[in-house]
Design a protein around this motif. Sequence first.
Motif, PDB file in Angstrom:
ATOM      1  N   PHE A  50      -9.534  -2.913   7.981  1.00  0.00           N
ATOM      2  CA  PHE A  50      -8.899  -3.022   6.681  1.00  0.00           C
ATOM      3  C   PHE A  50      -8.651  -4.282   6.272  1.00  0.00           C
ATOM      4  O   PHE A  50      -8.877  -4.850   5.237  1.00  0.00           O
ATOM      5  CB  PHE A  50      -7.483  -2.146   6.797  1.00  0.00           C
ATOM      6  CG  PHE A  50      -7.737  -0.726   6.958  1.00  0.00           C
ATOM      7  CD1 PHE A  50      -8.472   0.022   6.130  1.00  0.00           C
ATOM      8  CD2 PHE A  50      -6.926  -0.013   7.747  1.00  0.00           C
ATOM      9  CE1 PHE A  50      -8.823   1.425   6.466  1.00  0.00           C
ATOM     10  CE2 PHE A  50      -6.930   1.457   7.898  1.00  0.00           C
ATOM     11  CZ  PHE A  50      -7.869   2.213   7.033  1.00  0.00           C
ATOM     12  N   PHE A  51      -8.265  -5.358   6.957  1.00  0.00           N
ATOM     13  CA  PHE A  51      -8.268  -6.842   6.689  1.00  0.00           C
ATOM     14  C   PHE A  51      -9.406  -7.180   6.345  1.00  0.00           C
ATOM     15  O   PHE A  51      -9.588  -7.821   5.282  1.00  0.00           O
ATOM     16  CB  PHE A  51      -7.520  -7.371   8.047  1.00  0.00           C
ATOM     17  CG  PHE A  51      -7.186  -8.849   7.748  1.00  0.00           C
ATOM     18  CD1 PHE A  51      -5.980  -9.183   7.737  1.00  0.00           C
ATOM     19  CD2 PHE A  51      -8.396  -9.815   7.712  1.00  0.00           C
ATOM     20  CE1 PHE A  51      -5.572 -10.597   7.442  1.00  0.00           C
ATOM     21  CE2 PHE A  51      -8.119 -11.285   7.619  1.00  0.00           C
ATOM     22  CZ  PHE A  51      -6.713 -11.612   7.554  1.00  0.00           C
ATOM     23  N   SER A  52     -10.499  -7.078   7.244  1.00  0.00           N
ATOM     24  CA  SER A  52     -11.589  -7.518   6.743  1.00  0.00           C
ATOM     25  C   SER A  52     -12.346  -7.094   5.671  1.00  0.00           C
ATOM     26  O   SER A  52     -12.587  -7.848   4.871  1.00  0.00           O
ATOM     27  CB  SER A  52     -12.680  -7.108   7.811  1.00  0.00           C
ATOM     28  OG  SER A  52     -14.047  -7.515   7.469  1.00  0.00           O
ATOM     29  N   GLN A  71      -5.970   2.201  -0.493  1.00  0.00           N
ATOM     30  CA  GLN A  71      -5.523   3.599  -0.517  1.00  0.00           C
ATOM     31  C   GLN A  71      -5.681   4.272   0.815  1.00  0.00           C
ATOM     32  O   GLN A  71      -5.013   5.062   1.314  1.00  0.00           O
ATOM     33  CB  GLN A  71      -6.317   4.544  -1.486  1.00  0.00           C
ATOM     34  CG  GLN A  71      -5.794   4.207  -2.937  1.00  0.00           C
ATOM     35  CD  GLN A  71      -6.675   4.824  -4.038  1.00  0.00           C
ATOM     36  OE1 GLN A  71      -7.936   4.992  -3.863  1.00  0.00           O
ATOM     37  NE2 GLN A  71      -6.274   4.940  -5.201  1.00  0.00           N
ATOM     38  N   LEU A  72      -6.922   4.068   1.337  1.00  0.00           N
ATOM     39  CA  LEU A  72      -7.477   4.658   2.812  1.00  0.00           C
ATOM     40  C   LEU A  72      -6.396   4.137   3.989  1.00  0.00           C
ATOM     41  O   LEU A  72      -6.161   4.693   4.612  1.00  0.00           O
ATOM     42  CB  LEU A  72      -8.844   4.391   2.983  1.00  0.00           C
ATOM     43  CG  LEU A  72      -9.394   4.768   4.491  1.00  0.00           C
ATOM     44  CD1 LEU A  72      -9.159   6.399   4.387  1.00  0.00           C
ATOM     45  CD2 LEU A  72     -10.680   4.351   4.617  1.00  0.00           C
ATOM     46  N   ALA A  73      -6.140   2.617   3.736  1.00  0.00           N
ATOM     47  CA  ALA A  73      -5.188   2.187   4.579  1.00  0.00           C
ATOM     48  C   ALA A  73      -3.937   2.682   4.484  1.00  0.00           C
ATOM     49  O   ALA A  73      -3.198   2.990   5.771  1.00  0.00           O
ATOM     50  CB  ALA A  73      -5.061   0.469   4.439  1.00  0.00           C
ATOM     51  N   ALA A  74      -3.426   3.100   3.438  1.00  0.00           N
ATOM     52  CA  ALA A  74      -2.210   3.808   3.360  1.00  0.00           C
ATOM     53  C   ALA A  74      -2.082   5.110   3.856  1.00  0.00           C
ATOM     54  O   ALA A  74      -0.955   5.661   4.790  1.00  0.00           O
ATOM     55  CB  ALA A  74      -1.574   3.819   1.896  1.00  0.00           C
ATOM     56  N   PHE A 108      -1.982  -8.363  -8.698  1.00  0.00           N
ATOM     57  CA  PHE A 108      -2.753  -7.143  -8.792  1.00  0.00           C
ATOM     58  C   PHE A 108      -2.496  -6.157  -7.708  1.00  0.00           C
ATOM     59  O   PHE A 108      -2.197  -5.118  -7.803  1.00  0.00           O
ATOM     60  CB  PHE A 108      -4.465  -7.692  -8.619  1.00  0.00           C
ATOM     61  CG  PHE A 108      -5.218  -6.318  -8.880  1.00  0.00           C
ATOM     62  CD1 PHE A 108      -5.158  -5.483  -9.935  1.00  0.00           C
ATOM     63  CD2 PHE A 108      -5.788  -5.727  -7.204  1.00  0.00           C
ATOM     64  CE1 PHE A 108      -6.234  -4.442  -9.633  1.00  0.00           C
ATOM     65  CE2 PHE A 108      -6.704  -4.753  -7.302  1.00  0.00           C
ATOM     66  CZ  PHE A 108      -6.792  -4.154  -8.549  1.00  0.00           C
ATOM     67  N   LEU A 109      -1.990  -6.651  -6.481  1.00  0.00           N
ATOM     68  CA  LEU A 109      -1.525  -5.951  -5.464  1.00  0.00           C
ATOM     69  C   LEU A 109      -0.135  -5.275  -5.554  1.00  0.00           C
ATOM     70  O   LEU A 109      -0.057  -4.050  -5.595  1.00  0.00           O
ATOM     71  CB  LEU A 109      -1.420  -6.519  -4.118  1.00  0.00           C
ATOM     72  CG  LEU A 109      -2.860  -6.946  -3.230  1.00  0.00           C
ATOM     73  CD1 LEU A 109      -2.538  -7.764  -2.102  1.00  0.00           C
ATOM     74  CD2 LEU A 109      -3.371  -5.669  -2.951  1.00  0.00           C
ATOM     75  N   SER A 110       0.852  -6.000  -6.299  1.00  0.00           N
ATOM     76  CA  SER A 110       2.071  -5.494  -6.653  1.00  0.00           C
ATOM     77  C   SER A 110       1.854  -4.362  -7.934  1.00  0.00           C
ATOM     78  O   SER A 110       2.797  -3.480  -7.686  1.00  0.00           O
ATOM     79  CB  SER A 110       2.827  -6.690  -7.319  1.00  0.00           C
ATOM     80  OG  SER A 110       4.074  -6.479  -7.615  1.00  0.00           O
ATOM     81  N   LEU A 116       1.355  -0.266   0.110  1.00  0.00           N
ATOM     82  CA  LEU A 116       0.461  -1.225   0.731  1.00  0.00           C
ATOM     83  C   LEU A 116       0.776  -1.412   2.202  1.00  0.00           C
ATOM     84  O   LEU A 116       1.764  -0.879   2.995  1.00  0.00           O
ATOM     85  CB  LEU A 116       0.544  -2.752   0.224  1.00  0.00           C
ATOM     86  CG  LEU A 116       0.252  -2.547  -1.272  1.00  0.00           C
ATOM     87  CD1 LEU A 116       0.678  -3.812  -2.033  1.00  0.00           C
ATOM     88  CD2 LEU A 116      -1.150  -2.403  -1.488  1.00  0.00           C
ATOM     89  N   THR A 117      -0.311  -2.067   2.887  1.00  0.00           N
ATOM     90  CA  THR A 117      -0.144  -2.247   4.299  1.00  0.00           C
ATOM     91  C   THR A 117      -0.287  -3.901   4.587  1.00  0.00           C
ATOM     92  O   THR A 117      -0.932  -4.479   3.812  1.00  0.00           O
ATOM     93  CB  THR A 117      -1.585  -1.497   5.191  1.00  0.00           C
ATOM     94  OG1 THR A 117      -2.442  -2.075   4.742  1.00  0.00           O
ATOM     95  CG2 THR A 117      -1.218   0.183   5.010  1.00  0.00           C
TER      96      THR A 117
END
Length: 213
Positions: A50-52, A71-74, A108-110, A116-117
Amino acid sequence: MSPTFPVGAYSYSHGIEWAVEAGDVDSRDSLIDWLDADLRYGSSRNEAIFFSQAYRHTVDDNPAALVEVAQLAAASRGTSEFALESAQQAGACLATLRKTWPDPALDFLSSMEISLTPAVVLGVRSATEEIPIDLALPAFLHSYIANLVSAGVRLIPLGQTDGQFAVSELELSVLSLSAQASDASLDEIGSAGFNVELASIRHETQYTRLFRS
């Protein structure tokens, strides 16, 4: 990545508190084995991917793909405690970064209506800072492992020197996973770390607890 960065990571054991209670982790060697298995086969491997992916899509300026990763990480949180652990740390990390090192990518993330992760937040931030992924990803995994070793030092308990030995022993696993995950796709997400998930589930009802997970 620093343990002094105010995200509250010290209050989570990622299921290790139950593993100690159950006797699965009772020494330096068993702590190393537990964390090594998580790195190679469990949730840590997914976090590295996910980081990558978050890093890559930030560099490529592909917001739609970044949303998919987030979304997938969450959705990959396997237990309620892991969801709390991840969301709380990611939220604290994002809030602090936006205040001290503001950046449009963080805004944008916010704006995402997603829990989020840390992997996504730090992957994005590392990319905007132009930190090479072969430095950023091992640093992320090292901080993750170092925090859990610290939990093990307090729970088993172990001496501080044993804790440093454990971190040292896990160095090759961290570097190996980083190399694999830096080029991995979301199709390679998966986990066989069943005991980590079960430890988290059982920790929810553990009678005496020092940690939140």
